[in-house]
Design a protein around this motif. Structure first.
Motif, mmCIF file in Angstrom:
data_model
loop_
_atom_site.group_PDB
_atom_site.id
_atom_site.type_symbol
_atom_site.label_atom_id
_atom_site.label_comp_id
_atom_site.label_asym_id
_atom_site.label_seq_id
_atom_site.Cartn_x
_atom_site.Cartn_y
_atom_site.Cartn_z
ATOM 1 N N LYS A 291 0.829 -1.208 0.000
ATOM 2 C CA LYS A 291 0.000 0.000 0.000
ATOM 3 C C LYS A 291 0.864 1.258 0.000
ATOM 4 C CE LYS A 291 -3.815 -2.242 2.362
ATOM 5 N NZ LYS A 291 -4.620 -2.294 3.583
ATOM 6 N N PHE A 292 1.949 1.253 0.767
ATOM 7 C CA PHE A 292 2.834 2.419 0.827
ATOM 8 C C PHE A 292 3.429 2.748 -0.542
ATOM 9 C CE2 PHE A 292 3.504 1.051 5.373
ATOM 10 C CZ PHE A 292 2.763 2.086 5.920
ATOM 11 N N PHE A 293 3.750 1.703 -1.306
ATOM 12 C CA PHE A 293 4.400 1.897 -2.593
ATOM 13 C C PHE A 293 3.430 1.775 -3.774
ATOM 14 C CE2 PHE A 293 7.974 0.702 0.144
ATOM 15 C CZ PHE A 293 8.848 1.728 -0.165
ATOM 16 N N HIS A 294 2.127 1.615 -3.495
ATOM 17 C CA HIS A 294 1.096 1.503 -4.534
ATOM 18 C C HIS A 294 1.408 0.349 -5.495
ATOM 19 C CE1 HIS A 294 -0.461 5.277 -3.050
ATOM 20 N NE2 HIS A 294 0.759 5.799 -3.183
ATOM 21 N N LEU A 295 1.640 -0.837 -4.909
ATOM 22 C CA LEU A 295 1.975 -2.033 -5.673
ATOM 23 C C LEU A 295 0.892 -3.090 -5.501
ATOM 24 C CD1 LEU A 295 5.713 -2.332 -4.577
ATOM 25 C CD2 LEU A 295 4.855 -1.430 -6.744
ATOM 26 N N GLY A 296 0.879 -4.044 -6.397
ATOM 27 C CA GLY A 296 -0.025 -5.178 -6.256
ATOM 28 C C GLY A 296 0.519 -6.141 -5.205
ATOM 29 N N ASN A 297 -0.363 -6.964 -4.667
ATOM 30 C CA ASN A 297 0.037 -7.919 -3.642
ATOM 31 C C ASN A 297 -0.419 -9.341 -3.980
ATOM 32 O OD1 ASN A 297 1.317 -8.532 -1.163
ATOM 33 N ND2 ASN A 297 -0.645 -8.508 -0.091
ATOM 34 N N ALA A 298 -0.645 -9.601 -5.245
ATOM 35 C CA ALA A 298 -1.121 -10.931 -5.650
ATOM 36 C C ALA A 298 -0.045 -11.993 -5.492
ATOM 37 C CB ALA A 298 -1.611 -10.890 -7.089
ATOM 38 N N GLY A 299 1.205 -11.615 -5.651
ATOM 39 C CA GLY A 299 2.323 -12.540 -5.486
ATOM 40 C C GLY A 299 3.371 -11.908 -4.603
#
Length: 89
Positions: free
Chosen positions: A12-20
């Motif tokens: 969330k801090f880096f605005h990234l996906g978390n699917a993997g």
């Protein structure tokens, strides 16, 4: 690396996906570190997110696969920072 497997937040801090992420690497037979590391807007900074929340985070973090993952990350990076949950709750 986001090591908080119960409440992952680094993505969330880096605005990234978390699917993997860490969970993916630990549960698969083999992992491609390059495909799991995500580039950020900070030059030279890549992040390994936690991935999907597993049912057994303590077992995964204490596993031999985790040692393999940390060794692979250390070989790939100059500095490895592992975000973890608070030590005292």
């Amino acid at each position: 690396m986001d090591g908080d497997m119960r409440r992952p937040r680094i993505h969330k801090f880096f605005h990234l996906g978390n699917a993997g992420g860490v969970t993916t690497a630990l549960l698969q037979d083999s992992f491609d570190l390059e495909s799991l590391l995500q580039e950020t807007q900070v030059p030279g900074l890549r992040v390994l997110t936690a991935g999907p929340v597993p049912p057994n985070p303590a077992q995964l973090l204490g596993s031999g696969r985790m040692r393999e993952l940390l060794a692979a990350l250390q070989a790939e990076t100059d500095i490895l920072v592992v975000d973890s949950p608070p030590a005292t709750a």
